[in-house]
Design a protein around this motif. Structure first.
Motif, mmCIF file in Angstrom:
data_model
loop_
_atom_site.group_PDB
_atom_site.id
_atom_site.type_symbol
_atom_site.label_atom_id
_atom_site.label_comp_id
_atom_site.label_asym_id
_atom_site.label_seq_id
_atom_site.Cartn_x
_atom_site.Cartn_y
_atom_site.Cartn_z
ATOM 1 N N VAL A 245 0.848 -1.194 0.000
ATOM 2 C CA VAL A 245 0.000 0.000 0.000
ATOM 3 C C VAL A 245 0.882 1.241 0.000
ATOM 4 C CG1 VAL A 245 -1.823 1.267 1.202
ATOM 5 C CG2 VAL A 245 -1.799 -1.247 1.236
ATOM 6 N N LEU A 246 0.534 2.191 -0.843
ATOM 7 C CA LEU A 246 1.246 3.464 -0.948
ATOM 8 C C LEU A 246 0.310 4.597 -0.558
ATOM 9 C CD1 LEU A 246 3.468 4.693 -3.919
ATOM 10 C CD2 LEU A 246 1.603 6.116 -3.062
ATOM 11 N N PHE A 247 0.761 5.446 0.339
ATOM 12 C CA PHE A 247 0.062 6.688 0.672
ATOM 13 C C PHE A 247 0.988 7.851 0.342
ATOM 14 C CE2 PHE A 247 -2.840 4.181 3.233
ATOM 15 C CZ PHE A 247 -4.013 4.926 3.246
ATOM 16 N N SER A 248 0.413 8.895 -0.220
ATOM 17 C CA SER A 248 1.200 10.100 -0.484
ATOM 18 C C SER A 248 0.327 11.326 -0.304
ATOM 19 C CB SER A 248 1.750 10.084 -1.916
ATOM 20 O OG SER A 248 2.442 11.279 -2.199
ATOM 21 N N ASP A 249 0.900 12.368 0.287
ATOM 22 C CA ASP A 249 0.177 13.636 0.324
ATOM 23 C C ASP A 249 1.125 14.786 0.044
ATOM 24 O OD1 ASP A 249 1.502 14.277 2.666
ATOM 25 O OD2 ASP A 249 -0.287 14.556 3.866
ATOM 26 N N VAL B 186 -8.284 23.672 -6.824
ATOM 27 C CA VAL B 186 -8.790 22.564 -7.638
ATOM 28 C C VAL B 186 -7.947 22.410 -8.899
ATOM 29 C CG1 VAL B 186 -10.734 21.753 -9.028
ATOM 30 C CG2 VAL B 186 -11.136 22.724 -6.763
ATOM 31 N N GLU B 187 -7.572 23.529 -9.511
ATOM 32 C CA GLU B 187 -6.719 23.484 -10.701
ATOM 33 C C GLU B 187 -5.389 22.792 -10.380
ATOM 34 O OE1 GLU B 187 -4.184 26.505 -13.639
ATOM 35 O OE2 GLU B 187 -5.545 27.319 -12.108
ATOM 36 N N MET B 188 -4.783 23.169 -9.263
ATOM 37 C CA MET B 188 -3.510 22.581 -8.863
ATOM 38 C C MET B 188 -3.645 21.079 -8.620
ATOM 39 S SD MET B 188 -1.333 23.208 -5.348
ATOM 40 C CE MET B 188 -2.624 22.384 -4.394
ATOM 41 N N LEU B 189 -4.664 20.683 -7.843
ATOM 42 C CA LEU B 189 -4.839 19.272 -7.521
ATOM 43 C C LEU B 189 -5.104 18.441 -8.769
ATOM 44 C CD1 LEU B 189 -6.957 19.405 -4.229
ATOM 45 C CD2 LEU B 189 -4.556 18.754 -4.474
ATOM 46 N N ASN B 190 -5.955 18.933 -9.649
ATOM 47 C CA ASN B 190 -6.259 18.183 -10.861
ATOM 48 C C ASN B 190 -5.036 18.041 -11.756
ATOM 49 O OD1 ASN B 190 -8.893 17.713 -10.125
ATOM 50 N ND2 ASN B 190 -9.748 19.405 -11.315
ATOM 51 N N ALA B 191 -4.257 19.117 -11.867
ATOM 52 C CA ALA B 191 -3.050 19.068 -12.692
ATOM 53 C C ALA B 191 -2.037 18.093 -12.107
ATOM 54 C CB ALA B 191 -2.436 20.467 -12.810
ATOM 55 N N TYR B 192 -1.868 18.130 -10.788
ATOM 56 C CA TYR B 192 -0.900 17.242 -10.152
ATOM 57 C C TYR B 192 -1.360 15.791 -10.188
ATOM 58 C CZ TYR B 192 1.474 14.667 -6.498
ATOM 59 O OH TYR B 192 2.148 13.696 -5.804
ATOM 60 N N PHE B 193 -2.612 15.535 -9.804
ATOM 61 C CA PHE B 193 -3.092 14.156 -9.758
ATOM 62 C C PHE B 193 -3.096 13.506 -11.141
ATOM 63 C CE2 PHE B 193 -5.423 14.974 -5.567
ATOM 64 C CZ PHE B 193 -4.484 14.264 -4.844
ATOM 65 N N ALA B 194 -3.320 14.294 -12.189
ATOM 66 C CA ALA B 194 -3.288 13.729 -13.549
ATOM 67 C C ALA B 194 -1.916 13.137 -13.837
ATOM 68 C CB ALA B 194 -3.634 14.803 -14.572
ATOM 69 N N GLN B 195 -0.864 13.847 -13.456
ATOM 70 C CA GLN B 195 0.500 13.357 -13.681
ATOM 71 C C GLN B 195 0.857 12.246 -12.694
ATOM 72 O OE1 GLN B 195 3.479 16.509 -14.070
ATOM 73 N NE2 GLN B 195 1.864 17.970 -14.532
ATOM 74 N N ALA B 196 0.464 12.429 -11.436
ATOM 75 C CA ALA B 196 0.796 11.448 -10.408
ATOM 76 C C ALA B 196 0.157 10.099 -10.697
ATOM 77 C CB ALA B 196 0.351 11.963 -9.043
ATOM 78 N N CYS B 197 -1.116 10.114 -11.015
ATOM 79 C CA CYS B 197 -1.826 8.859 -11.218
ATOM 80 C C CYS B 197 -1.379 8.151 -12.490
ATOM 81 C CB CYS B 197 -3.331 9.098 -11.240
ATOM 82 S SG CYS B 197 -3.942 9.536 -9.588
ATOM 83 N N GLY C 190 -8.617 14.314 0.186
ATOM 84 C CA GLY C 190 -8.135 15.686 0.102
ATOM 85 C C GLY C 190 -6.958 15.776 -0.844
ATOM 86 N N ASP C 191 -5.779 16.112 -0.295
ATOM 87 C CA ASP C 191 -4.569 16.208 -1.123
ATOM 88 C C ASP C 191 -3.777 14.906 -1.115
ATOM 89 O OD1 ASP C 191 -1.962 17.195 1.023
ATOM 90 O OD2 ASP C 191 -4.008 16.855 1.688
ATOM 91 N N ALA C 192 -4.299 13.860 -0.508
ATOM 92 C CA ALA C 192 -3.602 12.575 -0.424
ATOM 93 C C ALA C 192 -4.196 11.572 -1.411
ATOM 94 C CB ALA C 192 -3.690 12.014 0.997
ATOM 95 N N LEU D 199 9.223 6.216 -6.552
ATOM 96 C CA LEU D 199 10.327 7.000 -7.108
ATOM 97 C C LEU D 199 9.852 7.833 -8.300
ATOM 98 C CD1 LEU D 199 13.104 4.298 -6.818
ATOM 99 C CD2 LEU D 199 13.059 6.489 -5.604
ATOM 100 N N ALA D 200 8.993 7.247 -9.119
ATOM 101 C CA ALA D 200 8.445 8.003 -10.250
ATOM 102 C C ALA D 200 7.584 9.152 -9.756
ATOM 103 C CB ALA D 200 7.627 7.074 -11.148
ATOM 104 N N LEU D 201 6.835 8.913 -8.673
ATOM 105 C CA LEU D 201 5.991 9.960 -8.098
ATOM 106 C C LEU D 201 6.849 11.083 -7.516
ATOM 107 C CD1 LEU D 201 3.129 10.870 -7.403
ATOM 108 C CD2 LEU D 201 3.286 9.515 -5.300
ATOM 109 N N GLN D 202 7.958 10.722 -6.896
ATOM 110 C CA GLN D 202 8.880 11.737 -6.381
ATOM 111 C C GLN D 202 9.391 12.620 -7.520
ATOM 112 O OE1 GLN D 202 12.316 10.108 -4.404
ATOM 113 N NE2 GLN D 202 13.239 12.106 -4.027
ATOM 114 N N SER D 203 9.720 12.004 -8.645
ATOM 115 C CA SER D 203 10.187 12.760 -9.809
ATOM 116 C C SER D 203 9.100 13.674 -10.354
ATOM 117 C CB SER D 203 10.649 11.784 -10.896
ATOM 118 O OG SER D 203 11.128 12.476 -12.022
ATOM 119 N N VAL D 204 7.862 13.168 -10.405
ATOM 120 C CA VAL D 204 6.732 13.986 -10.856
ATOM 121 C C VAL D 204 6.579 15.212 -9.967
ATOM 122 C CG1 VAL D 204 4.197 14.072 -10.925
ATOM 123 C CG2 VAL D 204 5.411 12.189 -12.017
#
Length: 219
Positions: free
Chosen positions: A29-33, A50-61, A76-78, A101-106
């Motif tokens: 299981v991975l958790f990130s916030d 909302v703009e920030m979260l959507n932009a970030y989650f699109a790349q993260a996911c 929320g932000d996690a 590691l890929a998420l850290q790079s993102v």
């Protein structure tokens, strides 16, 4: 919507189907916030948050699913992700480490987007914390007749969440339990390690800092 196209294809080709009623599976299981999310959101409008979260989650996911992770939920932000569900994966721990590691790079790249998008706003630097733990969890439909969700529950999930919080105390981006490090084997490169006590557990937990593999920033 929850899993990558590769997982969907594997599910369609498999004779086995996920047990919607619940079953025990070994997963990572991975958790990130997002670090300093409260401070960031206080300085942005609701629309900008909302703009920030959507932009970030699109790349993260995108990178999480590319590694075979199943997006469980956003809190929320996690984000909570399982590797080894709904289909079992023998290399679930290694996949989770690569995804972290890929998420850290993102997140490092996204900090540049934040600086450009909100230039001159004095926002804290964008960064994330990531916690990983491997073990057994109950996978299935949880909830009420009016609102159900396919999710994972149990001690493995709770500890992964706690380890994400430990990243703030230790100052590491990625904190993995010894169980995850052992299961990932040669796929992992560790830095510092520590013995930590997390809320709700009497016994301390040995944790490791996960570092990018030598010569590969994106691991």
């Amino acid at each position: 919507r929850y899993v990558s196209e590769k997982v969907v294809e594997a599910l369609l080709q498999s004779d086995a189907r996920p047990s919607l009623g619940g079953q025990v599976q070994t997963v990572t299981v991975l958790f990130s916030d997002i670090r300093n999310f409260t401070s960031i959101s206080e300085q942005l409008s609701a629309e900008e948050v909302v703009e920030m979260l959507n932009a970030y989650f699109a790349q993260a996911c995108a990178v999480l699913q590319a590694a075979g992770g199943s997006i469980d939920k956003y809190i929320g932000d996690a984000v909570m992700v399982e590797f080894g569900s709904p289909l079992p994966q023998a290399d679930h721990a290694a996949r989770a480490v690569r995804a972290a590691l890929a998420l850290q790079s993102v997140a490092e790249d996204f900090s540049g987007w934040m600086e450009r998008r909100f230039a001159g706003r004095g926002l804290p630097r964008f960064a994330v914390g990531i916690g990983l733990h491997s073990g057994e969890a109950v996978i299935g439909n949880i909830g009420s007749p009016a609102r159900m969700e396919f999710t994972a529950i149990g001690d493995t999930v709770n500890l992964a969440s706690r380890l994400e919080g430990v990243t703030k105390e230790l100052g590491w981006v990625i904190v993995a339990s010894e169980a995850t490090v052992n299961a990932a084997g040669s796929e992992v490169r560790c830095g510092r390690n520590d013995l930590v006590t997390v809320k709700g557990r009497e016994q301390p937990v040995r944790v490791h800092e996960i570092l990018p593999m030598e010569g590969n920033r994106d691991a």
